[in-house]
Design a protein around this motif. Sequence first.
Motif, PDB file in Angstrom:
ATOM      1  N   THR A   1       0.883  -1.305  -0.142  1.00 32.69           N
ATOM      2  CA  THR A   1       0.108   0.059   0.083  1.00 32.69           C
ATOM      3  C   THR A   1       1.120   1.291  -0.012  1.00 32.69           C
ATOM      4  OG1 THR A   1      -0.121   0.184   2.214  1.00 32.69           O
ATOM      5  CG2 THR A   1      -1.886  -1.082   1.250  1.00 32.69           C
ATOM      6  N   ARG A   2       0.297   2.468  -0.196  1.00 37.41           N
ATOM      7  CA  ARG A   2       1.045   3.575  -0.186  1.00 37.41           C
ATOM      8  C   ARG A   2      -0.037   4.743   0.328  1.00 37.41           C
ATOM      9  NH1 ARG A   2       3.818   7.029  -5.082  1.00 37.41           N
ATOM     10  NH2 ARG A   2       4.349   8.904  -3.734  1.00 37.41           N
TER      11      ARG A   2
ATOM     12  N   TYR B   1      -1.582   8.151   0.616  1.00 43.88           N
ATOM     13  CA  TYR B   1      -1.854   9.479  -0.530  1.00 43.88           C
ATOM     14  C   TYR B   1      -2.090  10.419   0.307  1.00 43.88           C
ATOM     15  CZ  TYR B   1      -0.109   6.556  -4.404  1.00 43.88           C
ATOM     16  OH  TYR B   1       0.384   6.051  -5.468  1.00 43.88           O
TER      17      TYR B   1
ATOM     18  N   THR C   1      -1.267  -0.748  -3.766  1.00 46.08           N
ATOM     19  CA  THR C   1      -0.410  -0.551  -4.976  1.00 46.08           C
ATOM     20  C   THR C   1      -0.156  -1.835  -5.624  1.00 46.08           C
ATOM     21  OG1 THR C   1       1.521  -0.278  -3.596  1.00 46.08           O
ATOM     22  CG2 THR C   1       0.547   1.623  -4.249  1.00 46.08           C
ATOM     23  N   SER C   2       0.072  -2.946  -4.843  1.00 46.16           N
ATOM     24  CA  SER C   2       0.296  -4.537  -5.480  1.00 46.16           C
ATOM     25  C   SER C   2      -0.392  -5.427  -4.528  1.00 46.16           C
ATOM     26  CB  SER C   2       1.836  -4.373  -5.263  1.00 46.16           C
ATOM     27  OG  SER C   2       2.183  -5.686  -5.679  1.00 46.16           O
TER      28      SER C   2
ATOM     29  N   ASN D   1       0.328  -1.784  -9.494  1.00 44.87           N
ATOM     30  CA  ASN D   1      -0.329  -0.544 -10.236  1.00 44.87           C
ATOM     31  C   ASN D   1       0.640  -0.256 -11.524  1.00 44.87           C
ATOM     32  OD1 ASN D   1      -2.666  -0.918  -8.453  1.00 44.87           O
ATOM     33  ND2 ASN D   1      -2.057   1.048  -7.403  1.00 44.87           N
TER      34      ASN D   1
ATOM     35  N   TYR E   1      -4.730  -0.923 -12.698  1.00 46.74           N
ATOM     36  CA  TYR E   1      -4.722  -0.529 -11.286  1.00 46.74           C
ATOM     37  C   TYR E   1      -5.704  -1.251 -10.360  1.00 46.74           C
ATOM     38  CZ  TYR E   1      -2.064   3.384 -13.356  1.00 46.74           C
ATOM     39  OH  TYR E   1      -1.051   4.139 -13.964  1.00 46.74           O
TER      40      TYR E   1
END
Length: 140
Positions: free
Chosen positions: A82-83, A85, A93-94, A100, A106
């Motif tokens: 994750t990220r 934002y 994210t993956s 992504n 995505y």
Amino acid sequence: MNRIHISPITWSLALLAILGAAAFFYSPAEAPTNSTTDAQNINVAISIDGGYVGNLTLARGETALKALQEVEAQDPSLSLETRDYGDLGILVTSMYGAANGTDEKYWQYLVDGIMPQIGADQYILKDGESIEWNFEKSAY
């Protein structure tokens, strides 16, 4: 001495009236339930492209991201990344090695067929909802 004679039918009617009144006013105690536990938990269905399909029991107030973290605890091959934002929230994210941006795809999620416009960490799940994670080109 005068005796009052009461017929058996009168006795039967009186007894029925008393029993009927008792049944009307009597309310049996409810059987104990796990209502405290049930009230604190929710059940959701979750499916993820590339792997997992199942049901989870989570604490009430948990998020779509927490559901993924629970899946990863059961299936480490999920490899959740994750990220953060900021105001958009934490985005996936993956998963399962699919990152992504690969082939312009995505990770996106739907809840009961509708795409929430907030990050998975901000979406509070409700009992009975179905979460679907898809790795596909964005419609936006």
